[in-house]
Design a protein around this motif. Structure first.
Motif, PDB file in Angstrom:
ATOM      1  N   LEU A  56       0.542  -1.198   0.168  1.00 49.46           N
ATOM      2  CA  LEU A  56       0.040   0.320   0.186  1.00 49.46           C
ATOM      3  C   LEU A  56       0.900   1.201  -0.260  1.00 49.46           C
ATOM      4  O   LEU A  56       0.463   2.074  -0.903  1.00 49.46           O
ATOM      5  N   ASN A  57       1.892   0.970   0.621  1.00 44.78           N
ATOM      6  CA  ASN A  57       2.848   2.889   0.710  1.00 44.78           C
ATOM      7  C   ASN A  57       3.180   2.920  -1.141  1.00 44.78           C
ATOM      8  O   ASN A  57       2.754   4.182  -1.233  1.00 44.78           O
ATOM      9  N   PRO A  58       3.012   2.063  -2.013  1.00 42.34           N
ATOM     10  CA  PRO A  58       3.647   2.870  -3.209  1.00 42.34           C
ATOM     11  C   PRO A  58       2.398   3.023  -3.774  1.00 42.34           C
ATOM     12  O   PRO A  58       2.318   3.760  -4.628  1.00 42.34           O
ATOM     13  N   LEU A  59       0.930   3.444  -3.014  1.00 41.18           N
ATOM     14  CA  LEU A  59      -0.294   3.611  -3.432  1.00 41.18           C
ATOM     15  C   LEU A  59      -0.191   4.845  -3.238  1.00 41.18           C
ATOM     16  O   LEU A  59      -1.758   5.279  -2.980  1.00 41.18           O
ATOM     17  N   GLY A  60       0.486   5.132  -1.913  1.00 48.41           N
ATOM     18  CA  GLY A  60      -0.308   6.514  -1.451  1.00 48.41           C
ATOM     19  C   GLY A  60      -0.389   6.295   0.273  1.00 48.41           C
ATOM     20  O   GLY A  60      -0.402   7.726   1.024  1.00 48.41           O
ATOM     21  N   VAL A  61      -1.046   5.301   0.827  1.00 50.62           N
ATOM     22  CA  VAL A  61      -1.046   4.778   2.200  1.00 50.62           C
ATOM     23  C   VAL A  61       0.237   4.938   2.967  1.00 50.62           C
ATOM     24  O   VAL A  61       1.167   4.009   3.119  1.00 50.62           O
ATOM     25  N   GLN A  62       1.128   6.328   3.338  1.00 49.98           N
ATOM     26  CA  GLN A  62       2.270   5.503   4.060  1.00 49.98           C
ATOM     27  C   GLN A  62       1.856   5.744   6.022  1.00 49.98           C
ATOM     28  O   GLN A  62       2.902   4.974   7.054  1.00 49.98           O
ATOM     29  N   ASN A  63       0.871   5.721   6.244  1.00 50.06           N
ATOM     30  CA  ASN A  63       0.704   6.077   7.580  1.00 50.06           C
ATOM     31  C   ASN A  63      -0.328   4.781   8.659  1.00 50.06           C
ATOM     32  O   ASN A  63      -1.650   4.845   7.829  1.00 50.06           O
ATOM     33  N   ILE A  64      -0.082   3.337   8.435  1.00 46.27           N
ATOM     34  CA  ILE A  64      -0.764   1.798   8.761  1.00 46.27           C
ATOM     35  C   ILE A  64      -0.160   1.276  10.286  1.00 46.27           C
ATOM     36  O   ILE A  64       0.898   1.669  10.604  1.00 46.27           O
ATOM     37  N   VAL A  65      -1.501   1.061  10.593  1.00 49.11           N
ATOM     38  CA  VAL A  65      -1.317   0.623  11.859  1.00 49.11           C
ATOM     39  C   VAL A  65      -1.832  -0.549  12.434  1.00 49.11           C
ATOM     40  O   VAL A  65      -2.614  -0.955  11.436  1.00 49.11           O
ATOM     41  N   MET A  66      -1.326  -1.319  12.816  1.00 48.00           N
ATOM     42  CA  MET A  66      -1.427  -2.869  12.538  1.00 48.00           C
ATOM     43  C   MET A  66      -2.421  -3.190  13.968  1.00 48.00           C
ATOM     44  O   MET A  66      -1.426  -3.084  15.361  1.00 48.00           O
ATOM     45  N   TRP A  67      -3.287  -3.613  14.190  1.00 49.70           N
ATOM     46  CA  TRP A  67      -3.810  -4.760  15.556  1.00 49.70           C
ATOM     47  C   TRP A  67      -3.879  -6.267  15.207  1.00 49.70           C
ATOM     48  O   TRP A  67      -3.751  -6.770  14.287  1.00 49.70           O
ATOM     49  N   THR A  68      -3.281  -6.832  15.839  1.00 47.57           N
ATOM     50  CA  THR A  68      -3.126  -8.254  16.009  1.00 47.57           C
ATOM     51  C   THR A  68      -3.846  -8.875  17.677  1.00 47.57           C
ATOM     52  O   THR A  68      -3.703  -9.753  17.491  1.00 47.57           O
ATOM     53  N   ASP A  69      -4.567  -8.122  17.891  1.00 40.66           N
ATOM     54  CA  ASP A  69      -5.427  -8.376  19.006  1.00 40.66           C
ATOM     55  C   ASP A  69      -6.410  -7.688  19.313  1.00 40.66           C
ATOM     56  O   ASP A  69      -7.073  -6.833  19.122  1.00 40.66           O
ATOM     57  N   LEU A  70      -7.806  -8.298  18.772  1.00 39.19           N
ATOM     58  CA  LEU A  70      -9.301  -7.455  18.844  1.00 39.19           C
ATOM     59  C   LEU A  70     -10.552  -7.779  19.940  1.00 39.19           C
ATOM     60  O   LEU A  70     -10.729  -6.671  20.615  1.00 39.19           O
ATOM     61  N   SER A  71      -9.862  -7.742  21.312  1.00 44.97           N
ATOM     62  CA  SER A  71     -10.256  -7.941  22.530  1.00 44.97           C
ATOM     63  C   SER A  71     -10.180  -6.608  23.485  1.00 44.97           C
ATOM     64  O   SER A  71      -9.188  -5.644  22.634  1.00 44.97           O
ATOM     65  N   ASN A  72     -10.862  -5.974  23.851  1.00 44.59           N
ATOM     66  CA  ASN A  72     -11.123  -5.171  25.060  1.00 44.59           C
ATOM     67  C   ASN A  72     -11.723  -3.431  23.981  1.00 44.59           C
ATOM     68  O   ASN A  72     -10.806  -2.905  24.322  1.00 44.59           O
ATOM     69  N   LYS A  73     -11.924  -3.560  22.431  1.00 43.29           N
ATOM     70  CA  LYS A  73     -11.790  -2.727  21.669  1.00 43.29           C
ATOM     71  C   LYS A  73     -13.564  -2.145  21.345  1.00 43.29           C
ATOM     72  O   LYS A  73     -13.837  -2.807  21.258  1.00 43.29           O
ATOM     73  N   SER A  74     -13.317  -0.718  20.963  1.00 42.55           N
ATOM     74  CA  SER A  74     -14.774  -0.053  20.934  1.00 42.55           C
ATOM     75  C   SER A  74     -14.782   0.224  19.955  1.00 42.55           C
ATOM     76  O   SER A  74     -13.934   0.407  19.169  1.00 42.55           O
ATOM     77  N   ILE A  75     -16.230   1.044  19.444  1.00 42.28           N
ATOM     78  CA  ILE A  75     -16.010   1.358  18.199  1.00 42.28           C
ATOM     79  C   ILE A  75     -15.105   2.762  18.279  1.00 42.28           C
ATOM     80  O   ILE A  75     -14.475   3.604  16.977  1.00 42.28           O
ATOM     81  N   LYS A  76     -15.175   3.258  19.533  1.00 35.18           N
ATOM     82  CA  LYS A  76     -14.528   5.246  19.842  1.00 35.18           C
ATOM     83  C   LYS A  76     -13.371   4.385  19.143  1.00 35.18           C
ATOM     84  O   LYS A  76     -11.905   4.818  18.594  1.00 35.18           O
ATOM     85  N   ASP A  77     -11.857   3.130  19.679  1.00 29.69           N
ATOM     86  CA  ASP A  77     -11.251   2.828  18.843  1.00 29.69           C
ATOM     87  C   ASP A  77     -10.918   2.681  17.106  1.00 29.69           C
ATOM     88  O   ASP A  77      -9.825   3.006  16.474  1.00 29.69           O
ATOM     89  N   LEU A  78     -11.791   2.741  16.876  1.00 29.13           N
ATOM     90  CA  LEU A  78     -11.737   2.138  15.221  1.00 29.13           C
ATOM     91  C   LEU A  78     -12.060   3.435  14.860  1.00 29.13           C
ATOM     92  O   LEU A  78     -11.540   4.290  13.598  1.00 29.13           O
ATOM     93  N   ASN A  79     -12.612   4.566  15.083  1.00 24.50           N
ATOM     94  CA  ASN A  79     -13.330   5.950  14.341  1.00 24.50           C
ATOM     95  C   ASN A  79     -12.243   6.421  13.815  1.00 24.50           C
ATOM     96  O   ASN A  79     -12.705   7.493  13.259  1.00 24.50           O
ATOM     97  N   PRO A  80     -11.138   6.390  14.641  1.00 21.35           N
ATOM     98  CA  PRO A  80      -9.605   7.181  14.416  1.00 21.35           C
ATOM     99  C   PRO A  80      -9.065   6.791  12.972  1.00 21.35           C
ATOM    100  O   PRO A  80      -8.340   7.886  12.278  1.00 21.35           O
ATOM    101  N   PHE A  81      -9.106   5.940  12.037  1.00 24.58           N
ATOM    102  CA  PHE A  81      -8.757   5.448  11.055  1.00 24.58           C
ATOM    103  C   PHE A  81     -10.191   5.721   9.955  1.00 24.58           C
ATOM    104  O   PHE A  81     -10.964   5.487   9.837  1.00 24.58           O
ATOM    105  N   SER A  82      -8.855   6.061   8.683  1.00 26.19           N
ATOM    106  CA  SER A  82      -9.522   6.276   7.581  1.00 26.19           C
ATOM    107  C   SER A  82     -10.183   4.734   6.651  1.00 26.19           C
ATOM    108  O   SER A  82     -11.319   4.797   5.734  1.00 26.19           O
ATOM    109  N   ALA A  83     -10.213   3.536   7.354  1.00 23.59           N
ATOM    110  CA  ALA A  83     -10.867   2.319   6.137  1.00 23.59           C
ATOM    111  C   ALA A  83      -9.860   1.115   7.760  1.00 23.59           C
ATOM    112  O   ALA A  83      -8.857   1.929   8.231  1.00 23.59           O
TER     113      ALA A  83
END
Length: 227
Positions: A56-83
């Motif tokens: 994705l970097n060559p297509l213009g996406v430079q800021n990527i965050v990785m989650w490897t544990d989905l426990s204790n997540k909320s919609i508020k945790d997802l809202n800051p992401f573009s996709a």
């Protein structure tokens, strides 16, 4: 309003056109979330993160965050992401972990206004049932309920499609009565406003039950599918 990109699970070169369509809708000023947990125990997450950046970097996406544990997540945790980008691996393990963590409910909430991409296993889980993955994945979590998230207008998804799988697909459609979208590794589909559009360099194939037989229909890139 669901905005969902699904791809058949090819490499960066094979999915480039699909990825470009996806990135055209991503807000590049916000981070993108990558979830590689379908590969848990198969490939290190470090290598997964290298792969998503190299894709994705060559297509213009430079800021990527990785989650490897989905426990204790909320919609508020997802809202800051573009996709949200959900990668491939073992479909049964992926959906199991999403269900157990409760992330399926959060994902359903996010996708009402957000943008989601699923590749291979990450695509199959959005279909009506995930047993379409049984030809390639081991049910290593003893899953009994094969219901997917069902955000694909009633279709199940078959990834890594090749013509040699036609009889298996037809058998599955006859057994379940669920239509199937078959995506080769160069093929994707974009779902939005209750419309489904074929993407990629090769045709998408739809298998539907018609009375006593299953009909296979070819859908060219850019064309709309009927739900």
């Amino acid at each position: 309003m669901v905005k969902l990109f699904l791809s058949g699970g090819g490499d960066a070169k094979q999915t480039k056109e699909i990825d470009k369509e996806f990135i055209s809708q991503v807000n590049l000023n916000k981070p993108l979330l990558y979830i590689p947990i379908a590969l848990k125990g198969a490939i290190s997450y470090e290598l997964c993160f290298e792969w998503i950046n190299s894709t994705l970097n060559p297509l213009g996406v430079q800021n990527i965050v990785m989650w490897t544990d989905l426990s204790n997540k909320s919609i508020k945790d997802l809202n800051p992401f573009s996709a949200v980008y959900i990668g491939g691996g073992n479909t049964f393990s992926l959906l199991h972990d999403i269900r157990v963590s409760g992330f399926d409910l959060i994902l359903r909430e996010y996708i009402k206004n957000g943008l989601v991409y699923g590749g291979s296993a990450g695509a199959i889980i959005f279909g009506k049932d995930i047993n379409t993955a049984s030809y390639i994945d081991i049910n290593n979590v003893n899953m009994q309920d094969y219901s997917g998230l069902n955000l694909t207008q009633g279709y199940s998804i078959w990834c890594h499609y090749q013509e040699k799988y036609d009889e298996l697909i037809k058998s599955h459609v006859k057994k379940t009565s669920n239509p199937i979208m078959a995506l080769s590794e160069e093929v994707g589909v974009y779902i939005s406003h209750n419309k489904l559009q074929a993407l990629g360099d090769c045709p998408l194939y739809v298998f539907k039950k018609d009375r006593l037989k299953v009909v296979k229909t070819k859908i060219i890139s850019g064309d709309m599918l009927l739900s």
